[in-house]
Design an enzyme around this catalytic site. Structure first.
Site, PDB file in Angstrom:
ATOM      1  N   SER A 167      -5.121   5.287  -4.495  1.00  0.00           N
ATOM      2  CA  SER A 167      -4.948   6.703  -4.830  1.00  0.00           C
ATOM      3  C   SER A 167      -4.696   6.961  -6.302  1.00  0.00           C
ATOM      4  CB  SER A 167      -3.790   7.279  -4.015  1.00  0.00           C
ATOM      5  OG  SER A 167      -3.581   8.630  -4.387  1.00  0.00           O
ATOM      6  N   ASP A 224      -1.961  -0.530   5.934  1.00  0.00           N
ATOM      7  CA  ASP A 224      -2.165   0.210   7.190  1.00  0.00           C
ATOM      8  C   ASP A 224      -3.655   0.484   7.431  1.00  0.00           C
ATOM      9  OD1 ASP A 224      -2.481   2.145   5.114  1.00  0.00           O
ATOM     10  OD2 ASP A 224      -2.285   3.709   6.651  1.00  0.00           O
ATOM     11  N   ASN A 249      -3.442   9.663  -7.150  1.00  0.00           N
ATOM     12  CA  ASN A 249      -2.213  10.469  -7.118  1.00  0.00           C
ATOM     13  C   ASN A 249      -0.946   9.608  -7.067  1.00  0.00           C
ATOM     14  OD1 ASN A 249      -3.141  13.335  -7.008  1.00  0.00           O
ATOM     15  ND2 ASN A 249      -4.272  12.567  -5.242  1.00  0.00           N
ATOM     16  N   ASP A 306      -0.089   5.111   0.745  1.00  0.00           N
ATOM     17  CA  ASP A 306      -0.323   6.095   1.815  1.00  0.00           C
ATOM     18  C   ASP A 306      -0.358   5.398   3.173  1.00  0.00           C
ATOM     19  OD1 ASP A 306      -0.776   8.166  -0.088  1.00  0.00           O
ATOM     20  OD2 ASP A 306      -2.815   7.459  -0.366  1.00  0.00           O
ATOM     21  N   ASP A 328       0.875  -1.160   0.000  1.00  0.00           N
ATOM     22  CA  ASP A 328       0.000   0.000   0.000  1.00  0.00           C
ATOM     23  C   ASP A 328       0.927   1.229   0.000  1.00  0.00           C
ATOM     24  OD1 ASP A 328      -2.480   1.519   0.657  1.00  0.00           O
ATOM     25  OD2 ASP A 328      -1.384   1.895   2.510  1.00  0.00           O
ATOM     26  N   ARG A 333     -11.555   8.580  -3.089  1.00  0.00           N
ATOM     27  CA  ARG A 333     -11.779   9.997  -2.747  1.00  0.00           C
ATOM     28  C   ARG A 333     -13.265  10.282  -2.530  1.00  0.00           C
ATOM     29  NH1 ARG A 333      -9.251  13.537  -7.174  1.00  0.00           N
ATOM     30  NH2 ARG A 333      -7.601  12.053  -6.730  1.00  0.00           N
ATOM     31  N   GLY A 372      -7.644   4.017   2.726  1.00  0.00           N
ATOM     32  CA  GLY A 372      -7.772   2.963   1.718  1.00  0.00           C
ATOM     33  C   GLY A 372      -8.995   3.069   0.828  1.00  0.00           C
TER      34      GLY A 372
HETATM   35  P1  B16 Z   1      -6.726   9.999  -3.912  1.00  0.00           P
HETATM   36  P2  B16 Z   1      -3.782   3.902  -0.224  1.00  0.00           P
HETATM   37  C1  B16 Z   1      -5.716   5.708  -0.413  1.00  0.00           C
HETATM   38  O1  B16 Z   1      -4.405   5.316  -0.656  1.00  0.00           O
HETATM   39  C2  B16 Z   1      -5.790   6.499   0.884  1.00  0.00           C
HETATM   40  O2  B16 Z   1      -5.514   5.672   2.001  1.00  0.00           O
HETATM   41  C3  B16 Z   1      -7.181   7.054   1.053  1.00  0.00           C
HETATM   42  O3  B16 Z   1      -7.237   7.829   2.233  1.00  0.00           O
HETATM   43  C4  B16 Z   1      -7.544   7.902  -0.164  1.00  0.00           C
HETATM   44  O4  B16 Z   1      -8.864   8.404  -0.050  1.00  0.00           O
HETATM   45  C5  B16 Z   1      -7.409   7.058  -1.426  1.00  0.00           C
HETATM   46  O5  B16 Z   1      -6.091   6.545  -1.506  1.00  0.00           O
HETATM   47  C6  B16 Z   1      -7.701   7.864  -2.680  1.00  0.00           C
HETATM   48  O6  B16 Z   1      -6.704   8.834  -2.817  1.00  0.00           O
HETATM   49  O7  B16 Z   1      -7.722  11.024  -3.470  1.00  0.00           O
HETATM   50  O8  B16 Z   1      -5.293  10.494  -3.897  1.00  0.00           O
HETATM   51  O9  B16 Z   1      -7.095   9.359  -5.230  1.00  0.00           O
HETATM   52  O10 B16 Z   1      -3.769   3.888   1.262  1.00  0.00           O
HETATM   53  O11 B16 Z   1      -4.657   2.837  -0.862  1.00  0.00           O
HETATM   54  O12 B16 Z   1      -2.394   3.954  -0.816  1.00  0.00           O
HETATM   55 MG    MG Z   2      -2.864   3.186   3.229  1.00  0.00          MG
END
Ligand code: B16
Ligand code: MG
Length: 211
Positions: free
Chosen positions: A116, A170, A118, A11, A9, A49, A46
């Site tokens: 994400s 996490d 991003n 974030d 993962d 958005r 996880g």
């Molecule tokens: P984004 P992960 C997730 O990343 C985040 O934990 C989660 O809080 C977020 O809303 C999701 O990505 C979408 O992110 O807005 O940047 O597209 O933990 O799966 O790496």
């Molecule tokens: Mg995460």
């Protein structure tokens, strides 16, 4: 060795960008007068958005149109991207970077599995854009965690079956996604005590003990 691949993962595991998600959501919640704290933020880990926004808005006294929701998500993402723009390779902790190199030297294939959108930008900011053997992220999936799609895509990218891969997470949603996909999971941070995980880690360097 039990595993041939490890799916990370992003974030909250490879990077502390989970803190930036929190700050960006908190700023939006404060502006709208909606109660939001770190505990509630745990529910957003996880998940996508828009699903995160829906969870945040559950505590709102009023309802919002689809157009307003799209604008809120864009506002949060702009603030989040502003924080991400300050990332540098130094934001990958040295023990995390060394662990990645050690795991690769052992012959393991390494992937990212993140909800994400991003992800490409983040990996580029920290200089890891060419490091992983496969990257599956929010741009290529229809369902976010706890659905297993992102991990199944990452495993496919590695050319390995789920049973040969370990997922590092996490978020409780991520641990659930790993279980649903037939993966072993190493949980840390917020989800460390999750009973669905096979391994319970203090941090990424502890992965050496799972092999
Ligand atoms: P984004 P992960 C997730 O990343 C985040 O934990 C989660 O809080 C977020 O809303 C999701 O990505 C979408 O992110 O807005 O940047 O597209 O933990 O799966 O790496
Ligand atoms: Mg995460």
């Amino acid at each position: 060795m039990n595993y041939r691949g490890i799916i990370f993962d992003l974030d909250g595991v490879l990077l502390s960008t989970d803190e930036y998600h929190y700050r960006a959501w908190k700023a939006l919640a404060d502006r709208l007068g909606i109660p939001f704290d770190r505990e509630r933020n745990g529910l957003l880990r996880g998940v996508s958005r828009m699903e995160s926004l829906e969870i945040l808005l559950e505590k709102s006294a009023r309802t919002y149109s689809e157009e307003e929701k799209q604008a809120f998500a864009a506002e949060k993402n702009a603030r989040y991207r502003e924080l991400l723009s300050k990332l540098t390779p130094a934001d990958v902790k040295s023990d995390v970077r060394q662990t990645l190199l050690d795991l690769r030297a052992l012959g393991l294939k390494l992937a990212v599995g993140s909800s994400s959108k991003n992800t490409p930008y983040i990996l580029e900011r920290v200089g890891l854009q060419d490091f992983f053997d496969a990257v599956a992220d929010g741009n290529g999936i229809t369902h976010s965690k706890p659905h297993p799609e992102v991990f199944l895509k990452a495993a496919e990218g590695l050319g390995l079956p789920p049973a040969a891969c370990l997922v590092v997470e996490d978020a409780h949603a991520g641990v659930a996604a790993a279980e649903a996909g037939g993966f072993d999971c190493a949980a840390m941070g917020d989800a460390r005590e999750d009973p669905r995980a096979r391994w319970h880690l203090k941090g990424v360097p502890d992965l050496r003990g799972c092999l």
